[in-house]
Design an enzyme around this catalytic site. Structure first.
Site, short mmCIF file in Angstrom:
data_model
loop_
_atom_site.label_atom_id
_atom_site.label_comp_id
_atom_site.label_asym_id
_atom_site.label_seq_id
_atom_site.Cartn_x
_atom_site.Cartn_y
_atom_site.Cartn_z
N GLY A 1 -3.40 1.77 -15.03
CA GLY A 1 -2.59 1.80 -14.06
C GLY A 1 -1.58 2.86 -14.23
NE ARG B 1 0.68 4.99 -6.68
CZ ARG B 1 -0.68 5.31 -6.56
NH1 ARG B 1 -1.38 4.68 -7.50
NH2 ARG B 1 -0.86 6.40 -5.92
CE1 TYR C 1 3.66 -8.96 -11.33
CE2 TYR C 1 5.65 -9.78 -11.53
CZ TYR C 1 4.95 -8.95 -11.56
OH TYR C 1 5.19 -7.63 -12.40
#
Length: 243
Positions: free
Chosen positions: A11, A14, A151
């Protein structure tokens, strides 16, 4: 020399991942990264750093794709010495009204995919008896936050993974740690309204949201030989919010 060390960052196109990739490159590492969607920023870094950066598309929910990524990095770029498990998704919504498929997607990317990627990299690190892994968790996995149960569960699991792997891999000279950022000025906090942001800032002793530049040096420190006697730890970078 850092120039001889390859670090894989998931990832890294960004936000915190991109900032980590850039700082690693500036510190002399060779960096490999992947993300589901490319960004213009990573293209700019490729133009700037040339063959010091390897970038590709990839998805943590695709086990076969992860295997191809790791194989490609090692074949084209060199042995993976460090791993930063940064990729993740956050979908807000109270658990009773969250669709089962959405829960599966969050767990697949944030936890299962990270475990599988770590497994692939560790199998190679073990043969070389060296390496450093940094898992990007979150203070939400420590304190929790309404509307982010799935999450939170995955991020708490990453801290547990760091502790367990530190015990497993320590005898093989491989260190595993976590960094738990607080609320950062990134895309993930853009979904919070002004009232929520004001409350977070009011409860933070240092009186502001975090910035990626507050977190990146901690990641680099844990990767580096300066942290050679640190493993199995979760370093919290949150301006004192959880103290």
């Amino acid at each position: 020399m850092n120039s001889q060390k390859v670090v894989l960052v998931s990832g890294g196109m960004r936000g915190l991942g991109l900032a980590t990739v850039e700082q690693l490159l500036m510190s002399g590492y060779r960096v490999a990264t992947f993300s589901r969607t490319p960004s213009g920023a990573i293209t700019e870094l490729t133009n700037k750093f040339g063959d010091q950066l390897w970038a590709s598309s990839g998805d943590l929910s695709d086990p076969a794709g992860l295997d191809n990524i790791v194989r490609s990095v090692e074949h084209e770029f060199g042995p993976i010495w460090g791993l930063v498990n940064n990729a993740g998704v956050a979908v807000e919504g109270v658990l009773p009204s969250t669709a089962p498929q959405r829960i599966e997607d969050i767990v697949s990317i944030n936890l299962t995919g990270t475990l599988l990627l770590t497994r692939l990299v560790l199998r190679r690190m073990i043969l070389r008896r060296q390496g450093s892994i940094v898992n990007i968790s979150s203070i939400i996995g420590i304190r929790g936050y309404a509307g982010l149960a799935a999450y939170s569960a995955t991020k708490a699991a990453l801290d547990g993974m760091s502790r367990a792997l530190a015990r497993e891999m320590g005898p093989r000279r491989i260190r595993v740690n976590s960094v738990a950022p607080g609320y950062l000025e990134t895309d993930m906090t853009h979904t919070l309204n002004s009232t929520q942001l004001t409350q977070i800032i009011r409860r933070t002793p240092l009186g502001r949201l975090g910035r990626v530049r507050d977190v990146v040096p901690v990641i680099l420190f844990l990767l580096s030989p300066k942290a050679e006697f640190i493993t199995g730890q979760t370093l919290v970078v949150d301006g004192g919010l959880t103290c």
